[in-house]
Structures are given as structure tokens and as C-alpha cells.
Design an enzyme around this catalytic site. Sequence first.
Site, PDB file in Angstrom:
ATOM      1  N   HIS A   1     -26.949  -1.180 -67.235  1.00  0.00           N
ATOM      2  CA  HIS A   1     -27.175  -2.507 -67.322  1.00  0.00           C
ATOM      3  C   HIS A   1     -27.788  -2.902 -68.716  1.00  0.00           C
ATOM      4  CE1 HIS A   1     -26.509  -2.887 -62.885  1.00  0.00           C
ATOM      5  NE2 HIS A   1     -25.701  -4.052 -63.545  1.00  0.00           N
TER       6      HIS A   1
ATOM      7  N   GLU B   1     -16.866  -4.552 -54.968  1.00  0.00           N
ATOM      8  CA  GLU B   1     -17.046  -3.394 -56.017  1.00  0.00           C
ATOM      9  C   GLU B   1     -17.397  -2.217 -55.359  1.00  0.00           C
ATOM     10  OE1 GLU B   1     -20.835  -4.644 -58.102  1.00  0.00           O
ATOM     11  OE2 GLU B   1     -21.770  -5.699 -56.256  1.00  0.00           O
TER      12      GLU B   1
ATOM     13  N   ASP C   1     -19.039  -0.967 -60.879  1.00  0.00           N
ATOM     14  CA  ASP C   1     -19.347  -0.435 -59.734  1.00  0.00           C
ATOM     15  C   ASP C   1     -18.302   0.288 -58.978  1.00  0.00           C
ATOM     16  OD1 ASP C   1     -22.265  -0.365 -59.584  1.00  0.00           O
ATOM     17  OD2 ASP C   1     -22.351  -2.227 -59.041  1.00  0.00           O
TER      18      ASP C   1
ATOM     19  N   CYS D   1     -14.903  -9.728 -63.151  1.00  0.00           N
ATOM     20  CA  CYS D   1     -16.155  -9.747 -63.701  1.00  0.00           C
ATOM     21  C   CYS D   1     -16.711  -8.672 -64.259  1.00  0.00           C
ATOM     22  CB  CYS D   1     -17.131 -10.645 -63.042  1.00  0.00           C
ATOM     23  SG  CYS D   1     -17.862  -9.743 -61.554  1.00  0.00           S
TER      24      CYS D   1
HETATM   25  C1  PEP Z   1     -19.882  -4.793 -61.577  1.00  0.00           C
HETATM   26  O1  PEP Z   1     -20.364  -3.831 -60.900  1.00  0.00           O
HETATM   27  O2  PEP Z   1     -18.845  -4.662 -62.316  1.00  0.00           O
HETATM   28  C2  PEP Z   1     -20.517  -5.904 -61.844  1.00  0.00           C
HETATM   29  C3  PEP Z   1     -19.955  -6.820 -62.464  1.00  0.00           C
HETATM   30  O3  PEP Z   1     -21.797  -5.906 -61.493  1.00  0.00           O
HETATM   31  P1  PEP Z   1     -23.078  -5.224 -62.345  1.00  0.00           P
HETATM   32  O4  PEP Z   1     -22.623  -4.606 -63.405  1.00  0.00           O
HETATM   33  O5  PEP Z   1     -24.314  -6.146 -62.378  1.00  0.00           O
HETATM   34  O6  PEP Z   1     -23.159  -3.943 -61.239  1.00  0.00           O
HETATM   35 MG    MG Z   2     -22.192  -4.205 -59.786  1.00  0.00          MG
END
Ligand code: PEP
Ligand code: MG
Length: 538
Positions: A190, A429, A453, A500
Site C-alpha cells: 500500500h 478480490e 488482492d 481498480c
Molecule cells: C486490490 O486489492 O486490487 C485493491 C484495489 O485494493 P487494495 O490495493 O487497497 O487492497
Molecule cells: Mg484489496
Amino acid sequence: MDKGNVIEGRPGSPSYAIGKLFVYERKTYRPLHVKAEDTSFELKRYERARQDAIDSLSIAYERINNRAGARNAEIFKAHTMILKDEEYNARVINNILTDEMNAEWAVSDAGRYFYEFFNALEDESVSAKATDIKDVTNKLIRLLTGTDNSPEINEPVILASPYLTPSELVQIKRDNLKGIVMLEGSLYSHVVILARTVGIPVVLGVYMPESLTGHEAIIDGVNGQVFTDPDPELKDKYGRLIEEEARADCELKKYIGLETVTGYGRKVNLYANIAGLNDAEYAMECDCEGIGLIRTEFMFLDRDTLPTEEEHFNAYKEIVELCAGKRVVFRTLDLGSDKGGTLLDLKEEENPALGKRGIRVCLTNKELFIAQLKGILRAAAYGDVSVMYPMITSGGEILRIDHMMEQAMEELDREGVPYGEVRQGIMIETPAAAMISDELAAMVDFFSIGTNDLTQFTLALDRQNRELAQFYNPMHEAVMRMIQLTIDNAHEEGIPVTVCGELASDPDAIKHLVDMGVDALSVSPKSVLKVRKAICEM
Ligand code: PEP
Ligand code: MG
């Protein structure tokens, strides 16, 4: 010719920076010693921690006041008042002097005493103070035990650290962060995603000793290299690369105002992923068509206390108003022990990615979840708002969410507080969600595929583990099939699908995703125009 010392790492965020290094290593925990050996020394330690806490709260007050207004910053004033409270202080001091407790134990005992006192009161407006006392006490204990970690940075630097948590990152003023060098972490951590959101360069896989603080360095996030004490020639070369980068960004501006549509006429909605109000402004400058993912947890990671409904509402309303009618998708808190911070007392876990996180935290903290839902509902009165839920694995979870959503609406109705309509969607996810996406599609208004994820769970591969970078493949056939299955099932039910995860801005993947039938892509603001260009050129 001496070019400076080059250290080879891996690219994390593709940009360049020249600047002074600041090396930050998290301090380790000191155990509690119950009995004070020298009471006047313990008294001094307490006084120092108390003053440090007051200072840091005053900085936090200023920062949040500027960023989100006085109402959101009020909490820091309340905490300062506790630190100055005569009875609280008297109890700590008495614990040290009379009962010969060391400072951390004296604080912990006083905190527990006042917490229990206020918690037992019937009057809710007063009993709420119990939580504040707990937060202040925890802050003091962290200061006393050397575990109140956050890099103190007051000028623009390249930050180097073995590993940064998101909560440490969000405490640094963005203007002071020229680049990041980390030993641990991957493209999908992150912290790295947050840095990419705004185009801050990152190099991974490099350890820098603390002695390098203050040294000049260049970081090359494109090739994954760090140069310490670079010579003038190398600095010139990177100065030119930085200028070229700025020119290329300028070139992309010709895509501002254009529709995101392929050469053969297929329209793809192009949204931005953000972590707060600042990013929203930047995302609008980058001409996104809306916000496809707000990682709301990052808006509150720099604090000790859970946001109230009012704080949720104020923060979200500002974003919705800024987006002036464009679509805004709030993802409910995706907290977990891997994100750091003290917002919830989440215990350290062996496998945080598989642990108490995402919707599991919300469904087991009803008060927290309802406060957030009410905040989102109220913000929806000001624009086009959707809400989506992370880490879903079953239809049963959606039923439980629906139930809480109904309760949130009922409470607002009862209180006579206005709110707007929200569309509800889920993140796909987990492999479980992808595999039963036919069933889930009938229960929600939209899907958003989180490939970060989804890849981690499908390939059974920790997305943060630097040793595994070569095996992390979001375009693995298994992941691609799950994406296709999800899109087909969604379209069968007539609901749209966004991607996303980071894959949505991967130049090798964009065409595949569009061909697979995805309705929208949501990418970092920095990537919006690049992705529009790629789609327009298809
Ligand atoms: C993902 O898991 O692709 C996502 C967009 O959420 P995060 O990266 O915040 O886990
Ligand atoms: Mg995620």
C-alpha cells in the site's frame, strides 16, 4: 570517473528525484518495569512524555484544521485537555511518588482508573470521554516505551527505511516527500501504491544505514537504482531526466477534455483511485471521469481515535463537493493489522492478509461501520455517491451489510438528518467472490475487481513479499479467467464492472481488459491521462 555510489534495487514507482536522504528505522519495544528505581527520574520521564504528547497534538491539530477544518481537529484539543487535567496528572504523579511505579506503569494505572470511572457513567456525552482517556493514555505509553513511531520530517527529503507502514506514510507532509527507498515491500504494497498515486518515485530492495542521513542522493524509480553522494555530472543527467519527465507530463495534457474511447468506438469509463482530499484535487486536475476507489482507511490512519459519524460526513462531503457531480465511490474501511496505526487495537497477526481485515473488521465493529455508512449516506446528498465493500467472500456477508445499511438509514430518518441515494457494490478480490460472482451479481449494483488482492489470493502469494516479486503475475491465466468470469456474470445480471487494481494501468494489460469487456478502469491519478492515451490509440 566517479559517479557516486550506485546501489541496485528494484523499481517501485517510475520517477526520479534528487535530494537529501533521511533514514528512518522504527524503534523497538522496551519492556515495562513495574518498580521505579529512581522516582524523580520517572517523574521527569513522565513530564517529558506529557510535553511531547502536547506538542504532537498541537501539530496534529494544525494539520487537520488546515486540511479538514476545525470541527475535524476538535478531537486533538480534547486530548490536550486530558493531558493538562489536574486529577489525571495528580494520579500519575502519586503512582510514581507514593507507590514507586515507573512512569509507563503509573500512566497505565491512571488511564485504567479514569477509563473505568467514565465508562460506568450513564450519561453518554460524558462516558464518551472514556475512549479519549484510553487514547491519550496509549499515546503516553507509546512515547514512554519508545514505540510512538513516525518519522519527523520538516523539509523535503528522500525517505529511506527498511519498511514503512501506511500509517507512518500518511503522517508525512506530501511536499516533504521527494522519494522513498525501502528494503521490504513490493509494487503492490500500500505504501508503494500511495506513492504512485501522486507520482513520488520509489526504489525497493535497498537497505540504507542510518549514517547516510543528510547525504545527498538520486533515486531512479524507473531502473530501480539509488546513487549516494552523486557527482555533478550525474546530477546534471538526472536533472535533465526530471525535466524530460515534466515535458512528457505536459504532452499528455492534450488528452484533457477528450473522451476515453477506442478507435473503434468503444467507450471505457476512466476513474481515479485516491486516498483522501488532496488526491481528489490532483485527480480532478488529471481529468478523471470520477473517483472509482477511495481507500477511506488512509484518511484516518494518522490518528488514534475512531472517526465519528460527523467526521466521516465532513471528510466525504468535501470530496463529493470537489468532484462536482462526477461519480465518487467510497470503499468502506479496509483496515487490517498490516496497515499499522492505532485506530483499532488490531493484534499483530501471523497472516495479516488473511486475517481480520476489510469487511470482517466492519461486520464485527458495528458502531464503527454504522458511523461510516451514515457519513457516506449524508455525503450522498451532495453528489453522485456509491459505496463498495472490500474482501467479500459470500452472499451472507452482503445480507449482513444490507441489514446494517437499513439500520443506518433508519437512524438518519429518526434523527431527521437528510441523506442521498447510494449505489452499492462489492470488490471482487477473493477467488471465492469471483467464483460465485453469478450469485453476488444479483445482490449488488456493481462490481469492482481488485486485482492486487485477487492475484495474491489466487496465486497464494504474499503481495508485499519482496522475495516473491518475480512470481507475482496479475496476468496469470487463472487470474485472467476469474476476471473474465466476473465480467460475464456481471453483464448477465446487467451490472457494470470496473477494474481498480494496479493491473488497470499496466500498459500490457489495458487492451486485454478492454477486450474482455470491462466497463471502467480506475487508476492512480498520475496514470489517468496515460491510460486515456492508450485507450484512444486502440
Ligand atoms: C486490490 O486489492 O486490487 C485493491 C484495489 O485494493 P487494495 O490495493 O487497497 O487492497
Ligand atoms: Mg484489496
